[in-house]
Design a protein around this motif. Structure first.
Motif, PDB file in Angstrom:
ATOM      1  N   THR A  12       0.812  -1.216   0.000  1.00 41.69           N
ATOM      2  CA  THR A  12       0.000   0.000   0.000  1.00 41.69           C
ATOM      3  C   THR A  12       0.844   1.264   0.000  1.00 41.69           C
ATOM      4  N   PHE A  13       1.883   1.287   0.783  1.00 44.58           N
ATOM      5  CA  PHE A  13       2.713   2.477   0.903  1.00 44.58           C
ATOM      6  C   PHE A  13       4.104   2.159   0.380  1.00 44.58           C
ATOM      7  N   GLU A  14       4.451   2.797  -0.721  1.00 46.08           N
ATOM      8  CA  GLU A  14       5.704   2.502  -1.408  1.00 46.08           C
ATOM      9  C   GLU A  14       6.920   2.718  -0.518  1.00 46.08           C
ATOM     10  N   HIS A  15       6.926   3.733   0.298  1.00 48.22           N
ATOM     11  CA  HIS A  15       8.080   4.069   1.132  1.00 48.22           C
ATOM     12  C   HIS A  15       7.814   3.847   2.617  1.00 48.22           C
ATOM     13  N   GLY A  16       6.729   3.189   2.966  1.00 46.99           N
ATOM     14  CA  GLY A  16       6.447   2.869   4.357  1.00 46.99           C
ATOM     15  C   GLY A  16       5.475   3.840   5.003  1.00 46.99           C
ATOM     16  N   TRP A  17       4.996   3.426   6.182  1.00 42.95           N
ATOM     17  CA  TRP A  17       4.020   4.212   6.927  1.00 42.95           C
ATOM     18  C   TRP A  17       4.548   5.562   7.362  1.00 42.95           C
ATOM     19  N   LEU A  18       5.760   5.576   7.865  1.00 38.87           N
ATOM     20  CA  LEU A  18       6.315   6.815   8.397  1.00 38.87           C
ATOM     21  C   LEU A  18       6.433   7.878   7.305  1.00 38.87           C
ATOM     22  N   SER A  19       6.925   7.463   6.166  1.00 37.15           N
ATOM     23  CA  SER A  19       7.032   8.397   5.038  1.00 37.15           C
ATOM     24  C   SER A  19       5.661   8.925   4.634  1.00 37.15           C
ATOM     25  N   PHE A  20       4.673   8.025   4.592  1.00 40.78           N
ATOM     26  CA  PHE A  20       3.308   8.427   4.244  1.00 40.78           C
ATOM     27  C   PHE A  20       2.772   9.458   5.238  1.00 40.78           C
ATOM     28  N   LEU A  21       2.980   9.198   6.525  1.00 41.69           N
ATOM     29  CA  LEU A  21       2.482  10.119   7.553  1.00 41.69           C
ATOM     30  C   LEU A  21       3.182  11.475   7.484  1.00 41.69           C
ATOM     31  N   ILE A  22       4.482  11.483   7.246  1.00 39.72           N
ATOM     32  CA  ILE A  22       5.223  12.747   7.171  1.00 39.72           C
ATOM     33  C   ILE A  22       4.774  13.566   5.963  1.00 39.72           C
ATOM     34  N   VAL A  23       4.694  12.913   4.807  1.00 39.83           N
ATOM     35  CA  VAL A  23       4.278  13.633   3.589  1.00 39.83           C
ATOM     36  C   VAL A  23       2.845  14.128   3.737  1.00 39.83           C
ATOM     37  N   SER A  24       1.961  13.302   4.298  1.00 41.46           N
ATOM     38  CA  SER A  24       0.565  13.716   4.495  1.00 41.46           C
ATOM     39  C   SER A  24       0.473  14.905   5.443  1.00 41.46           C
ATOM     40  N   ALA A  25       1.277  14.884   6.519  1.00 44.55           N
ATOM     41  CA  ALA A  25       1.274  16.007   7.468  1.00 44.55           C
ATOM     42  C   ALA A  25       1.766  17.283   6.800  1.00 44.55           C
ATOM     43  N   ILE A  26       2.786  17.177   5.967  1.00 46.89           N
ATOM     44  CA  ILE A  26       3.307  18.354   5.254  1.00 46.89           C
ATOM     45  C   ILE A  26       2.252  18.904   4.299  1.00 46.89           C
ATOM     46  N   ILE A  27       1.585  18.010   3.573  1.00 45.52           N
ATOM     47  CA  ILE A  27       0.549  18.443   2.624  1.00 45.52           C
ATOM     48  C   ILE A  27      -0.606  19.119   3.366  1.00 45.52           C
ATOM     49  N   LEU A  28      -1.053  18.522   4.473  1.00 45.17           N
ATOM     50  CA  LEU A  28      -2.147  19.127   5.244  1.00 45.17           C
ATOM     51  C   LEU A  28      -1.750  20.468   5.847  1.00 45.17           C
ATOM     52  N   ALA A  29      -0.519  20.566   6.366  1.00 43.19           N
ATOM     53  CA  ALA A  29      -0.056  21.841   6.926  1.00 43.19           C
ATOM     54  C   ALA A  29       0.004  22.916   5.849  1.00 43.19           C
ATOM     55  N   ALA A  30       0.486  22.555   4.661  1.00 43.36           N
ATOM     56  CA  ALA A  30       0.540  23.521   3.557  1.00 43.36           C
ATOM     57  C   ALA A  30      -0.865  23.943   3.138  1.00 43.36           C
ATOM     58  N   ALA A  31      -1.798  22.996   3.074  1.00 44.25           N
ATOM     59  CA  ALA A  31      -3.173  23.317   2.692  1.00 44.25           C
ATOM     60  C   ALA A  31      -3.827  24.237   3.716  1.00 44.25           C
ATOM     61  N   LEU A  32      -3.639  23.948   4.996  1.00 45.13           N
ATOM     62  CA  LEU A  32      -4.228  24.796   6.045  1.00 45.13           C
ATOM     63  C   LEU A  32      -3.618  26.198   6.034  1.00 45.13           C
ATOM     64  N   LEU A  34      -2.191  27.756   3.448  1.00 44.06           N
ATOM     65  CA  LEU A  34      -2.659  28.447   2.244  1.00 44.06           C
ATOM     66  C   LEU A  34      -4.116  28.865   2.390  1.00 44.06           C
ATOM     67  N   SER A  35      -4.923  28.011   3.000  1.00 44.82           N
ATOM     68  CA  SER A  35      -6.328  28.335   3.214  1.00 44.82           C
ATOM     69  C   SER A  35      -6.487  29.549   4.129  1.00 44.82           C
ATOM     70  N   ARG A  36      -5.717  29.604   5.200  1.00 44.82           N
ATOM     71  CA  ARG A  36      -5.776  30.769   6.106  1.00 44.82           C
ATOM     72  C   ARG A  36      -5.307  32.031   5.402  1.00 44.82           C
ATOM     73  N   PHE A  37      -4.258  31.906   4.588  1.00 48.22           N
ATOM     74  CA  PHE A  37      -3.744  33.058   3.832  1.00 48.22           C
ATOM     75  C   PHE A  37      -4.811  33.589   2.881  1.00 48.22           C
ATOM     76  N   VAL A  38      -5.477  32.685   2.166  1.00 51.52           N
ATOM     77  CA  VAL A  38      -6.538  33.084   1.226  1.00 51.52           C
ATOM     78  C   VAL A  38      -7.659  33.777   1.979  1.00 51.52           C
TER      79      VAL A  38
END
Length: 172
Positions: A12-32, A34-38
């Motif tokens: 399921t996760f090409e680079h493992g769970w930890l990598s998935f969680l870190i990348v997902s956290a970065i994406i969510l932080a960037a989205a939040l 950017l959303s607040r900035f907008v």
């Protein structure tokens, strides 16, 4: 059970769970962020009106969260192709919406040109496309003219920009 979980994780996760969680956290932080900035930038634009500001905020936030969800989905190997397909189809949808709103965009761009170059302003007496009167309002979408017969005529800015406008107030 451990063997199944290990196999599931590897498939399921090409680079493992930890990598998935870190990348997902970065994406969510960037989205939040950017959303607040907008939201802050849109609230500074009071001249748009509250209904328009809230609609613009909601639309931009939906786009931001949609792209964030696609980024997270692309981290899950079996869903990688699905995320790619959704991203490509969203481009097609954006193209369709772009063609459908071509006239609205033309009015908006013309409104920006009129606001910047000021061929006429509120209070000027002008004549355009057979309508003569005093300019009441110049918005990004249209211009409102009070005619000599005391009726209001609303002319889209794309017509104002492409037609000959005679400004009888400005004297050289």
């Amino acid at each position: 059970m451990r063997e199944w979980l290990k196999t599931f994780s590897e498939n399921t996760f090409e680079h493992g769970w930890l990598s998935f969680l870190i990348v997902s956290a970065i994406i969510l932080a960037a989205a939040l962020t950017l959303s607040r900035f907008v939201r802050r930038m849109a609230k500074r634009r009071e001249e748009m009106g509250k209904g328009r500001v809230s609609f613009a905020i909601s639309l931009l936030q939906a786009v931001i969260y949609f792209l964030a969800a696609l980024g997270i989905l692309s981290q899950i190997t079996p869903l990688n192709k699905v995320a790619g397909s959704l991203f490509a189809s969203s481009g097609v949808v954006a193209l369709i919406i772009g063609f459908a709103s071509q006239e609205a965009v033309a009015n908006l761009v013309s409104g920006i040109f009129i606001t910047v170059f000021k061929p006429y302003e509120e209070g000027d007496v002008i004549s355009v496309s057979g309508v003569t009167g005093t300019v009441e309002t110049v918005s990004l979408r249209h211009t409102v003219i009070r005619t000599l017969a005391n009726s209001r005529t609303i002319i889209p800015n794309s017509i104002m920009n492409s037609s000959t406008v005679e400004n009888m107030t400005i004297i050289d």
